[in-house]
Every structure is written in C-alpha cells, then in structure tokens.
Design an enzyme around this catalytic site. Structure first.
Site, short mmCIF file in Angstrom:
data_model
loop_
_atom_site.label_atom_id
_atom_site.label_comp_id
_atom_site.label_asym_id
_atom_site.label_seq_id
_atom_site.Cartn_x
_atom_site.Cartn_y
_atom_site.Cartn_z
N HIS A 125 0.86 -1.19 0.00
CA HIS A 125 0.00 0.00 0.00
C HIS A 125 0.89 1.24 0.00
O HIS A 125 2.12 1.13 0.12
CB HIS A 125 -0.95 -0.01 1.22
P1 TYD Z 1 -1.72 -2.78 7.65
O1 TYD Z 1 -0.99 -1.47 7.82
O2 TYD Z 1 -2.90 -2.79 6.73
O3 TYD Z 1 -0.64 -3.86 7.22
P2 TYD Z 1 -0.52 -4.76 5.89
O4 TYD Z 1 -0.68 -3.82 4.72
O5 TYD Z 1 0.85 -5.37 5.98
O6 TYD Z 1 -1.62 -5.78 6.00
O7 TYD Z 1 -2.18 -3.27 9.09
C1 TYD Z 1 -2.77 -4.53 9.30
C2 TYD Z 1 -3.89 -4.38 10.31
O8 TYD Z 1 -3.39 -3.82 11.54
C3 TYD Z 1 -5.02 -3.48 9.86
O9 TYD Z 1 -6.24 -4.12 10.19
C4 TYD Z 1 -4.89 -2.24 10.68
C5 TYD Z 1 -4.12 -2.67 11.91
N1 TYD Z 1 -3.19 -1.64 12.37
C6 TYD Z 1 -3.54 -0.86 13.46
O10 TYD Z 1 -4.64 -1.00 14.05
N2 TYD Z 1 -2.66 0.10 13.89
C7 TYD Z 1 -1.46 0.30 13.28
O11 TYD Z 1 -0.66 1.19 13.71
C8 TYD Z 1 -1.13 -0.49 12.14
C9 TYD Z 1 0.17 -0.30 11.40
C10 TYD Z 1 -2.02 -1.46 11.73
#
Ligand code: TYD
Length: 138
Positions: free
Chosen positions: A52
């Site tokens: 992303h």
């Molecule tokens: P995400 O940033 O979407 O990681 P990836 O692209 O590797 O899957 O995060 C995964 C999940 O974690 C998403 O449901 C949101 C949650 N999250 C939080 O709640 N707080 C945070 O600081 C981060 C980075 C993720």
C-alpha cells in the site's frame, strides 16, 4: 516526493563489550516527529506485507533482528532495499508504494511513524496510487 527522497540512514551505535546500543531521536536522526511505533514479527516464510501507500505518513523502517527487503515505488521508479542491521534504517516519505518480503526466520521489522493510525491515509489500490502519484502538480 520521489524515490530520491527515501534513503538509508545510519544510526548512532555505542559499542560496548556488554552489548551495543543504538538510539533514535525524532526530528534528529529521522526527519519527522515520532508519533507511533509498530512492529512486525513471527512472519511466516514466503509472506509479504504492506502492499500500500500512505498519503501523508512518514516512516522509518529498521530490521531489529534478521533481515527482509523493502520494495519502494514512486510510480516512476522502483528500488529494492535489503535491511539486515539494527543500526541502519530506511526513511520512507509519503506517496511511496511499498511492500516488504524476503523475511528471514525470526525477523523483526520496527516501524517509526509520523502520525497515529489512520485508515484514511492509506491507498491500497495500485492503479489509484499511480493516478495520484503521477497527477501533475497544480
Ligand atoms: P496494515 O498497515 O494494513 O498492514 P498490511 O498492509 O501489511 O496488512 O495493518 C494490518 C492491520 O493492523 C489493519 O487491520 C490495521 C491494523 N493496524 C492498526 O490497528 N494500527 C497500526 O498502527 C497499524 C500499522 C495497523
């Protein structure tokens, strides 16, 4: 901002026979104030994460343990960084498509971020990212 704004930053390393020490000060060693810390761990072999971009978030990524690759793409150019030392980190500016892969067993990926979690800051569709990244400045 472009890929050229992203860079590997070497952190201070205090050598000590009892174990080395590294520290990171927001606004000094990294070019933003640190508002959030998160980390990835227990990553299974072959997994990849974080495909992303962020509209406004600045991030700094460190391999606290083990190694992994960070692929950055500004819509024009792409570059793969290999992180494998806890006293080097990768500064990632906003509007960079990025994903992480090639995690070694036991790798821990620490991320320092410039703001609290905000799902509205994410761009998760690569075509929408390209549209926004390549839009001429007004
Ligand atoms: P995400 O940033 O979407 O990681 P990836 O692209 O590797 O899957 O995060 C995964 C999940 O974690 C998403 O449901 C949101 C949650 N999250 C939080 O709640 N707080 C945070 O600081 C981060 C980075 C993720």
């Amino acid at each position: 901002m472009s890929l050229q704004d992203c860079r590997i930053i070497e952190l201070p390393k205090i050598h000590d026979p009892r174990g080395n020490l590294t520290f990171i000060e927001g606004g000094h060693h990294v070019p933003f104030d640190i508002r959030r810390v998160y980390y990835l761990y227990d990553v299974p072999g072959g997994a990849d994460r974080g495909a992303h971009a962020h509209k406004n978030l600045h991030q700094f990524i460190v391999a606290m343990s083990g190694s992994f690759d960070v692929m950055l793409d500004d819509g024009r150019d792409k570059y793969r960084f290999h992180l494998n030392r806890s006293y080097f980190g990768l500064y990632v500016c906003p509007m960079m498509w990025r994903y992480l892969d090639n995690f070694s067993s036991g790798a821990v990926c620490l991320v320092l971020a410039s703001s609290m979690y905000d799902q509205l800051d994410y761009i998760r569709d690569y075509d929408k990212f390209l549209e926004a990244a390549l839009k001429p400045a007004t």
